[in-house]
Design an enzyme around this catalytic site. Structure first.
Site, short mmCIF file in Angstrom:
data_model
loop_
_atom_site.label_atom_id
_atom_site.label_comp_id
_atom_site.label_asym_id
_atom_site.label_seq_id
_atom_site.Cartn_x
_atom_site.Cartn_y
_atom_site.Cartn_z
N ASP A 195 61.57 29.38 21.10
CA ASP A 195 62.60 30.09 21.87
C ASP A 195 63.98 29.38 21.64
O ASP A 195 64.06 28.48 21.69
CB ASP A 195 62.55 30.20 23.22
CG ASP A 195 61.24 31.00 23.82
OD1 ASP A 195 61.00 31.76 23.00
OD2 ASP A 195 60.63 30.70 24.95
N ASP A 208 55.35 26.23 23.35
CA ASP A 208 56.19 26.68 22.62
C ASP A 208 57.32 25.48 22.43
O ASP A 208 57.28 24.41 23.06
CB ASP A 208 56.87 28.01 23.03
CG ASP A 208 57.87 27.83 24.34
OD1 ASP A 208 57.66 26.60 24.83
OD2 ASP A 208 58.58 28.84 24.66
N ASP A 221 61.59 25.01 22.99
CA ASP A 221 62.86 25.81 23.37
C ASP A 221 64.00 24.99 22.95
O ASP A 221 64.10 23.71 23.04
CB ASP A 221 62.63 25.69 25.08
CG ASP A 221 61.38 26.31 25.49
OD1 ASP A 221 61.23 27.72 25.47
OD2 ASP A 221 60.64 25.54 25.93
N1 CTP Z 1 62.85 30.67 30.93
C1 CTP Z 1 63.79 31.52 31.22
N2 CTP Z 1 63.81 33.06 30.86
C2 CTP Z 1 62.71 33.40 29.80
C3 CTP Z 1 61.70 32.35 29.55
C4 CTP Z 1 61.87 31.14 29.99
O1 CTP Z 1 64.85 31.45 31.92
N3 CTP Z 1 62.60 34.62 29.73
C5 CTP Z 1 63.17 29.37 31.21
C6 CTP Z 1 62.04 29.18 32.39
O2 CTP Z 1 62.45 29.27 33.58
C7 CTP Z 1 61.89 27.54 32.00
C8 CTP Z 1 62.33 27.39 30.55
O3 CTP Z 1 62.85 28.61 30.26
O4 CTP Z 1 62.74 26.94 32.87
C9 CTP Z 1 60.97 27.13 29.69
O5 CTP Z 1 60.12 27.97 29.75
P1 CTP Z 1 58.71 27.91 28.85
O6 CTP Z 1 59.01 27.44 27.54
O7 CTP Z 1 58.02 29.10 29.24
O8 CTP Z 1 57.92 26.63 30.09
P2 CTP Z 1 57.86 25.00 29.51
O9 CTP Z 1 58.36 24.61 31.05
O10 CTP Z 1 58.82 24.74 28.24
O11 CTP Z 1 56.35 24.85 29.32
P3 CTP Z 1 55.59 24.97 27.88
O12 CTP Z 1 55.32 23.56 27.75
O13 CTP Z 1 54.32 25.62 28.40
O14 CTP Z 1 56.27 25.68 26.87
MN MN Z 2 58.56 25.85 26.46
MN MN Z 3 59.84 29.11 26.20
#
Ligand code: CTP
Ligand code: MN
Ligand code: MN
Ligand code: MN
Length: 392
Positions: free
Chosen positions: A316, A204, A206
């Site tokens: 997100d 995703d 963020d």
């Molecule tokens: N996070 C959070 N609360 C959530 C979802 C995510 O605090 N409900 C935080 C996670 O702890 C993380 C950050 O948001 O530090 C990013 O999460 P995520 O997008 O799931 O992972 P990524 O590290 O960005 O990996 P990816 O590339 O797969 O998205």
């Molecule tokens: Mn992410």
């Molecule tokens: Mn995320």
């Protein structure tokens, strides 16, 4: 060469937040197996086992060289009997029989397929599997009642399970930038998550949004969301309001690692055109670079006749007041294990409680302010680790 000469002495500190972990991993043959076992444990709702496998994988990711003998593991933290067995198996046989058996098991594959649907967690997947549903196709045919998130998850399943590229993340960034600028001039957006850590792809994108004047960010999310929706950028969104002020159990101690910011879990509609615009707008002179020509070629590919000229991307969005921005930025940059280790370090080693909102000193009984990530690491008595080295 003697065996002694072959043994390099390896040592790493035991918390992931005390180490630098880049994306360069010399031990992926081991960490892939351990990560698969971690993923499996998490999908089986065995979080303790999941964390143990993730900690072990993180230790191996931080090593400067590939492990070639069991002796090198002496003195390394977080490697219990089970993890050592997995590593030995790979050293002796080239593969981990446990990881391979898991990878091929019907249950693992069913859990993976079903939890791969946006809006479906381990418990729901388990319930469906007990009802005989083992695949996305079977779920589609089952007539099971699905909530709004799961319906969207099914509808955009293929797109969402295709990795998001950096070019796509930048194009989404441009759109969010425009949305925020038109509803609250002066508001600032930061790319967080894996892309901030330098990852080339993600599941995703963020973003963290704030405004330099405290309070101006209040109620921002619904406005951003309605702007995005009116422009046709949203395929799905679920907005949660800020529940931080209403919480009774103290801001630095949320019941889980979840924070309480205004947030939006969404699915964006990204057209090939927007992607193209982002590339040309951000790098007007880049056409001379072979790398950017390659990217444009890829874009043409995905846009040709017969394919839909857009894709769904998970995004997100989080809004934080400026006074909590450094904590929110640190908390949303990840990796998830790095965050978990920071909180564990704070609690066990420093008698402090860290969240994405604040840092509380349980001995001095006061909040410790911070305007930057550097200040938070300093409060915690840790060497500053930049985002690119938080890939634990
Ligand atoms: N996070 C959070 N609360 C959530 C979802 C995510 O605090 N409900 C935080 C996670 O702890 C993380 C950050 O948001 O530090 C990013 O999460 P995520 O997008 O799931 O992972 P990524 O590290 O960005 O990996 P990816 O590339 O797969 O998205
Ligand atoms: Mn992410
Ligand atoms: Mn995320
Ligand atoms: Mn075990």
């Amino acid at each position: 060469q003697t065996e002694e000469a072959d043994v390099m002495l390896l040592s790493v500190p035991s918390y992931a937040c005390q180490r630098k972990t880049t994306l360069q991993n010399h031990n992926s043959v081991f960490t892939d197996a351990l990560t698969l076992l971690a993923e499996n444990a998490e999908m089986e709702d065995e979080d303790g086992r999941g964390v143990a496998f993730r900690r072990a994988a993180a230790v191996l990711k931080a090593l400067p060289k590939a492990v070639t003998s069991m002796k090198q593991l002496n003195g390394l933290p977080c490697l219990g009997d089970h993890c050592q067995r997995v590593i030995r198996d790979i050293l002796e046989n080239g593969i981990s029989s446990e990881a391979e058996a898991t990878r091929q098991s019907e249950r693992y594959n069913a859990l993976k397929a079903l939890t791969g649907i946006f809006g479906v967690g381990a418990k729901t997947a388990d319930r469906w599997i007990r009802d005989g549903i083992r695949s996305v196709a079977m779920l589609r045919d089952s007539g099971h009642a699905l909530n709004r998130a799961q319906l969207a998850g099914l509808q955009y399943y293929d797109d969402i399970n295709q990795p998001v590229t950096r070019a796509e993340a930048d194009a989404i960034g441009d759109i969010v930038e425009r949305a925020v600028a038109s509803v609250l001039p002066g508001a600032q957006i930061s790319l967080t998550g894996g892309f901030r850590r330098g990852k080339l792809t993600g599941h995703d994108v963020d973003f963290l949004i704030t405004h330099p004047e405290e309070g101006r960010e209040e109620g921002l999310m619904p406005k951003v969301v309605s702007w995005l929706d009116s422009q046709g950028f949203l395929l799905y969104q679920k907005t949660m309001r800020n529940s931080y002020l209403e919480s009774k159990d103290g801001p630095a101690r949320p019941p889980s690692s979840m924070d309480r910011f205004e947030r939006c879990f969404s699915i964006f509609k990204l057209t090939t055109e927007q992607k193209q615009e982002a590339l040309t707008a951000e790098a007007p002179t880049e056409s001379q670079h072979p790398e950017s020509q390659m990217k444009c070629g890829e874009l043409k590919e995905t846009g040709h006749a017969g394919h839909k000229p857009w894709r769904a991307v998970r995004v997100d969005l989080v809004v934080s007041p400026i006074s909590q921005f450094a904590f929110a930025l640190l908390g949303w940059t990840g990796s998830k294990l790095f965050e978990r280790e920071l909180r564990r370090w704070a609690g066990y080693e420093k008698a402090m409680s860290l969240s994405s909102h604040a840092l509380y000193d349980n001995v001095q009984k006061r909040y410790l302010r911070a305007a930057s990530e550097q200040e938070i690491f300093a409060h915690l008595g840790l060497e500053y680790i930049p985002p690119a080295e938080r890939n634990a």
